[in-house]
Design a protein around this motif. Structure first.
Motif, mmCIF file in Angstrom:
data_model
loop_
_atom_site.group_PDB
_atom_site.id
_atom_site.type_symbol
_atom_site.label_atom_id
_atom_site.label_comp_id
_atom_site.label_asym_id
_atom_site.label_seq_id
_atom_site.Cartn_x
_atom_site.Cartn_y
_atom_site.Cartn_z
ATOM 1 N N GLN A 1 0.829 -1.205 0.000
ATOM 2 C CA GLN A 1 0.000 0.000 0.000
ATOM 3 C C GLN A 1 0.866 1.258 0.000
ATOM 4 O OE1 GLN A 1 -2.219 -1.043 3.488
ATOM 5 N NE2 GLN A 1 -3.991 -1.779 2.322
ATOM 6 N N ASN B 1 1.262 6.623 -6.944
ATOM 7 C CA ASN B 1 0.165 7.534 -7.308
ATOM 8 C C ASN B 1 0.561 8.989 -7.082
ATOM 9 O OD1 ASN B 1 -1.488 5.387 -8.000
ATOM 10 N ND2 ASN B 1 -2.498 5.290 -6.012
ATOM 11 N N HIS C 1 0.728 4.028 -2.955
ATOM 12 C CA HIS C 1 0.469 5.439 -2.642
ATOM 13 C C HIS C 1 1.600 6.321 -3.171
ATOM 14 C CE1 HIS C 1 -0.854 9.012 -0.514
ATOM 15 N NE2 HIS C 1 0.356 9.123 0.024
#
Length: 353
Positions: A204, A211, A208
């Motif tokens: 994760q 992104n 993140h």
């Protein structure tokens, strides 16, 4: 609604004259115009409205009374009209840098017993193009798909056919959304273990960071951020492998403990799991493919079983064309109308990366 009456008159010299047909009006004694035909195709292929209800809607809204058979036959006409556009979509996907892939079961034709009347809908897509194929989950279907011809990275859910040598050499990105769901299962199976949460947190964190870097217009992740989360990912995998031991014995007869095969995948295919961290053009999940398959699930809930495999192929030929047009901001009714007039919208060449 416009009605065209074509009059035929005889001249005094004996010559017979017939008025010219407007563009899009078929050469039939009585027919629906191209706008109504476009509405019928739009309602069936894009909104999954059943054939009989489409006929009723057209009658209620316009006063025209198309038969269900006529309405259903429009799918075949529309599929033929967009054939060249779909060939171009397929060709552009084979050249795409990244292709997201997925498959879902659909109910097609009469059910004649257990397992009968079922097919699979395969999708190959990216944020610009969508291509569907009706078949099954056999390797034969996969070798006939865009996936076998793709030259870019394929993003998928680890179904075995995507890794078959018969599809050729590919770079892979394993869907991290599926991996995170599997890690959640491991966390529930081993509630006192720290490794499922550590691996999930690392994935994760990398997603993140990717992104965020993409939103900032960067080409790569910050080196320190990538190194930190990758190190945490590796350590979590090692701990998991030490705690969840492999059961000895032949693979065909021995069932491995929950999470063991997942951990071996994370260890042996780390490059395929974390490829998105080295190339920000690669998405970490195949969510685009799942989004493009979701209308098929909606259609199953609205209309249930589809009539035949051939009609289903026509439906998704039109759907792929419309999905691609929608991704390019094209008005869908216009795209259908132009295709029925012999001028299908054609997807443009992609901009250089």
């Amino acid at each position: 609604r416009l009605q065209h009456n074509l009059h035929t008159v005889a001249c005094g010299c004996g010559k017979v004259h017939t008025a010219a047909r407007p563009q899009g009006v078929p050469a039939a004694p009585v027919s629906l115009g191209v706008n109504l035909r476009s509405w019928c195709v739009y309602l069936m292929a894009w909104h999954a409205i059943p054939v009989h209800r489409v006929a009723e809607l057209v009658t209620s809204l316009t006063g025209a009374e198309p038969s269900p058979g006529f309405v259903h036959g429009l799918l075949k006409r529309a599929a033929a009209a967009v054939e060249q556009a779909n060939l171009r979509i397929r060709a552009l996907l084979t050249l795409a840098h990244v292709v997201c892939c997925d498959e879902t079961p659909i109910r097609v034709g009469p059910k004649a017993g257990p397992g009968r009347g079922s097919k699979y809908l395969l999708v190959a897509c990216d944020r610009r193009f969508t291509w569907y194929q009706v078949g099954d989950r056999t390797l034969r279907t996969f070798t006939q798909s865009v996936i076998a011809e793709a030259t870019g990275v394929i993003v998928h859910d680890r179904y075995q056919n995507y890794d078959s040598a018969q599809l050729g050499e590919h770079e892979h990105q394993l869907c991290c959304a599926h991996l995170l769901r599997d890690l959640q299962d491991c966390a529930e199976t081993y509630p006192d273990a720290a490794w499922p949460g550590q691996i999930a947190e690392a994935l994760q964190g990398l997603i993140h960071a990717a992104n965020l870097a993409r939103a900032q217009g960067r080409d790569t992740l910050p080196a320190g951020t990538r190194a930190m989360w990758t190190r945490s990912f590796r350590h979590g995998v090692r701990i998991g492998l030490a705690e969840v031991r492999r059961t000895p014995g032949p693979a065909k007869t021995v069932t491995q403990p929950v999470g063991r095969m997942l951990l071996e995948t994370l260890r042996d295919r780390q490059d395929d799991v974390l490829r998105f961290t080295s190339d920000l053009r690669i998405p970490p999940t195949n969510n685009q493919a799942e989004r493009d398959l979701r209308p098929a699930k909606t259609q199953q809930k609205i209309s249930g079983r589809l009539r035949s495999e051939r009609a289903t192929q026509h439906r998704y030929a039109v759907r792929g064309y419309l999905s691609t047009a929608a991704k390019h901001g094209v008005d869908l009714l216009t795209a259908i109308r132009e295709s029925l007039l012999g001028r299908p919208w054609m997807p443009p060449d992609p901009a250089p990366a």
